[in-house]
Design a protein around this motif. Structure first.
Motif, short mmCIF file in Angstrom:
data_model
loop_
_atom_site.label_atom_id
_atom_site.label_comp_id
_atom_site.label_asym_id
_atom_site.label_seq_id
_atom_site.Cartn_x
_atom_site.Cartn_y
_atom_site.Cartn_z
N THR A 185 0.85 -1.18 0.00
CA THR A 185 0.00 0.00 0.00
C THR A 185 0.89 1.23 0.00
N VAL A 186 0.74 2.07 -1.00
CA VAL A 186 1.57 3.26 -1.15
C VAL A 186 0.76 4.46 -0.70
N ARG A 187 1.35 5.29 0.15
CA ARG A 187 0.66 6.46 0.67
C ARG A 187 1.26 7.73 0.09
N GLY A 188 0.39 8.69 -0.21
CA GLY A 188 0.86 9.96 -0.74
C GLY A 188 -0.16 11.05 -0.51
N ARG A 189 0.30 12.29 -0.59
CA ARG A 189 -0.58 13.43 -0.37
C ARG A 189 -1.42 13.77 -1.60
N ILE A 190 -0.85 13.55 -2.78
CA ILE A 190 -1.52 13.89 -4.03
C ILE A 190 -1.46 12.67 -4.95
N VAL A 191 -2.54 12.44 -5.68
CA VAL A 191 -2.54 11.42 -6.72
C VAL A 191 -2.68 12.12 -8.07
#
Length: 255
Positions: A56-62
């Motif tokens: 699972t990859v987490r990020g602020r913007i997609v």
């Protein structure tokens, strides 16, 4: 799940790393489109979690090659209401360049406002011209309008109170048990407690800003239902919250 939180997760956008690096954004996770199984936005932390076959990859913007869907065309082909912190990059040639410049402009506006959440307004998307424009001056004018056509918000701080669990939600004469995720803080400017969050699931409402009562463990508070999200409805209120808070004196003005 990886503990790293990237600035941007690029899904199926092969030129994302180059464009974002030129814009000063280097913490980018690049995923091929088939790798992304599902994606979920955390409205409390203002981050996306993108599920792949391995992690699972987490990020602020997609930034994705495909629009997230919905009944309306994406605003300028790049943003859709109900999908915060999510942008679409598609099209060839000049239209792609203009869309990239627009998305980078949105990221710069977020940075200048110290915002962690950005979402195009429903009215903006609903009334927008759906034609694909390639004129340089048109796109320059659109970039100047970013602060007025998007809602910007800041992330919940570590000192904010958070409640995630069941609640009695009374709306339009109907009371239902719903999962809610609520947070709040004491505003140092007006001295009042501001709380907000999400009511998960469908609600019997036909209009926004409808009054609602939320009760948790015998405590209740009145708020307002906001616009729908992919997970339910936004909700916000001012004054004593419907969930317990520790070591906070809440000012409730006399009526």
């Amino acid at each position: 799940m990886s503990t790293t939180v990237f600035d941007v997760i690029a899904i199926g956008v092969p030129d994302a790393v180059r464009v974002l690096r030129d814009a000063g954004i280097t913490a980018v996770a690049e995923l091929p489109d088939p790798a992304a199984i599902s994606r979920t936005f955390d409205d409390a932390e203002h981050t996306w979690s993108v599920q792949t076959a391995e992690d699972t990859v987490r990020g602020r913007i997609v930034v994705s090659a495909e629009a997230p869907g919905g009944p309306l065309p994406a605003y300028l082909g790049v943003a859709a209401h109900r999908f915060p912190n999510h942008f679409t990059i598609s099209g060839p040639g000049r239209i792609r360049v203009h869309r990239w410049r627009y998305v980078v402009g949105c990221l710069h506006v977020m940075a200048e406002a110290q915002a962690t959440r950005i979402e195009v307004r429903h009215r903006t998307q609903r009334t927008a011209d759906a034609r694909e424009r390639t004129g340089r001056w048109y796109w320059r004018r659109m970039r100047r309008q970013i602060p007025s056509v998007f809602d910007l918000d800041s992330q919940i701080g570590v000192e904010d109170e958070v409640y995630d669990g069941p609640a009695l939600v009374t709306l339009a004469g109907s009371t239902q048990i719903r999962r809610v995720r609520l947070s709040g803080h004491l505003d140092p400017v007006d001295g009042r407690y501001h709380w907000r969050g999400t009511v998960f699931g469908e609600l019997p409402t036909r209009r926004h800003t409808e009054p609602v009562t939320v009760a948790v463990d015998g405590s209740s508070a009145e708020g307002r239902i906001g616009e729908p999200t992919p997970w339910g409805h936004a909700i916000a209120g001012v004054g004593a919250p419907p969930f317990p808070v520790d070591d906070v004196v809440v000012h409730v003005p006399a009526r």
